[in-house]
Enzyme design. Structure first.
Site, short mmCIF file in Angstrom:
data_model
loop_
_atom_site.label_atom_id
_atom_site.label_comp_id
_atom_site.label_asym_id
_atom_site.label_seq_id
_atom_site.Cartn_x
_atom_site.Cartn_y
_atom_site.Cartn_z
N CYS A 113 0.82 -1.23 0.00
CA CYS A 113 0.00 0.00 0.00
C CYS A 113 0.85 1.27 0.00
CB CYS A 113 -0.92 0.00 1.21
SG CYS A 113 -1.89 -1.49 1.34
N HIS A 257 -3.10 7.02 2.66
CA HIS A 257 -3.59 5.72 2.17
C HIS A 257 -4.95 5.48 2.83
CE1 HIS A 257 -4.13 1.60 1.36
NE2 HIS A 257 -3.72 1.15 2.53
N ASN A 287 -10.34 -0.12 0.68
CA ASN A 287 -8.89 -0.03 0.61
C ASN A 287 -8.43 -0.59 -0.73
OD1 ASN A 287 -6.14 -0.50 0.82
ND2 ASN A 287 -6.22 -1.24 2.93
#
Ligand code: UT7
Length: 386
Positions: A113, A257, A287
């Site tokens: 990520c 993020h 996500n």
């Protein structure tokens, strides 16, 4: 001295929406549990015809339109992803082919990520050193393909999508001002996705894999990742802002993020910054791993959250463990691109695809004449699918 400015941005989200209520029909969960623990209401899921490369291409093509840049001007393409279709060829090479970016180098970057911020920093340094003039950095994921849809601890979190930025070299000060990249491999088992050939029980031999024991799906210790994230987000923002010669008061927007609203709220508290200064779209996207920051950036721009000369921070964290932050000056207003010009831009990707097909046919003809084997059947089938 060269500066690396963001001059284009684009995102792509698949049409299919999977809501929390849909998930509650698949695993033992509820909309209320997911929303209160994560802030997520829904996420996008790629269709059968879509791949990480096609999502990445769509985002990059849109970013190049905003940048008013021809693909042949691109020197470097970096795709940050944890869900490539192939270990090789790189997703970035497929994107290069789809774009017809005939003069670009291309590679994939694996930092989970944090990958987009890692890629941005690498591309900016390549520009600042004078090695390349323009670069496209993409975060793209089809997380839905690597989830265990029976594991309620992970399948409720992730979604699919892609975002991209175009970086351009300029002698005008600004652009990417500072970056911090970090890793702590000792925490690798907190969040992982095994490679296809990985046998976690080598002493049991290849039979172990053949008996279906191996799971190539995301495994996570949610609580540990949560604790790690709340620590590193605030620290890395502070460190990078300081490196850029700024104070937190001079930062207009933080694009983190998009993993969990509670992680972002905790970071805001630690930094003593109003949470409103953090951009969030996790509610509608879930996500999307390496894609989450560039997608959030595009949404922030379209909602008018960034004005010329604003200082903006990107911060990522995830598997590796890895974490990274970049500070940049948002100083380029995109040119107006008229509709016919936009359409003309799209047409050239059809030309790129045709050129790519012609090259493949040419190789096939040469093979037939020379009597050597035909190209990789898997790749050919994948091409037919798209
Ligand atoms: O890009 C980085 C990716 N990863 C992350 O950002 C993950 C960071 N971690 C988190 O976001 C949170 O840890 C989660 C959202 C994953 C989990 O929230 P939590 O508050 O840490 O829950 P928990 O794991 O401590 O579980 C609490 C309870 C457990 O039940 P018991 O043992 O208390 O009876 C779980 O079994 O909630 C249960 N649970 C669920 N219940 C309903 C776990 N997942 C679910 C679920 N629906 N989907």
């Amino acid at each position: 001295m060269k500066y690396a400015h963001i001059v284009g941005w684009g995102s792509y989200r698949p049409d299919k929406i999977l809501t929390n209520n849909d998930l509650a029909r698949m695993v033992d969960t509820s909309d209320e549990w997911i929303f209160t623990r994560t802030g997520i209401r829904e996420r996008r899921i790629a269709s059968e015809r879509e791949t990480t490369a096609t999502l990445a291409f769509e985002a990059a093509a849109r970013a190049l339109v905003v940048a008013d840049m021809h693909p042949s001007q691109v020197d470097l393409i970096i795709v940050a992803t944890s869900t490539p279709e192939y270990i090789f060829p790189a997703t970035a090479s497929r994107v290069q082919d789809y774009l017809g970016a005939t003069r670009a180098g291309a590679f994939d970057l694996s930092a989970a990520c944090s990958g987009f911020v890692y890629g941005l920093s690498m591309a900016a340094q390549s520009i600042q050193s004078g090695a390349v003039r323009n670069a496209v950095v993409i975060g793209a994921e089809t997380m839905s393909r690597v989830l265990d849809w029976e594991d309620r601890g992970t399948c409720i979190l992730f979604g699919d999508g892609a975002g991209a930025v175009v970086l351009k070299g300029s002698s005008i000060p600004g652009g990417v001002l500072a970056s911090t990249l970090r890793s702590d491999g000792s925490g690798g088992d907190m969040l992982s996705l095994p490679a296809v050939y990985h046998n976690p029980m080598p002493m049991l031999g290849p039979e172990y894999l053949r008996n279906g024991h191996q799971k190539n799906t995301v495994a996570m210790n949610g609580r540990q990742v949560f604790r790690f994230a709340t620590q590193v987000v605030a620290d890395s923002i502070e460190e990078t802002v300081l490196k850029a010669g700024l104070t937190m008061d001079e930062v207009a927007l933080i694009v983190p993020h998009q993993a969990n609203v509670r992680i972002i709220e905790t970071a805001a508290k630690r930094l003593r910054v109003p949470v409103e200064r953090f951009y969030m779209n996790v509610e509608s996207m879930g996500n999307t791993s390496a894609a989450s920051i560039p997608i959030a950036l595009c949404d922030a721009v379209s909602e008018g959250r960034l004005r010329p000369d604003d200082n903006v921070v990107f911060v990522g964290f995830g598997g590796g463990l890895t974490w990274a932050a970049s500070v940049l000056k948002w100083d380029v207003t995109p040119p107006e691109v008229s509709l016919p010009r936009r359409e003309w831009r799209r047409a050239r990707y059809i030309v790129a695809r045709t050129r790519s097909k012609l090259k493949k046919w040419r190789r096939k003809i040469i093979d037939t004449v020379a009597g050597s084997p035909t190209p990789n059947a898997r790749m050919r089938d994948a091409d037919k699918k798209q």
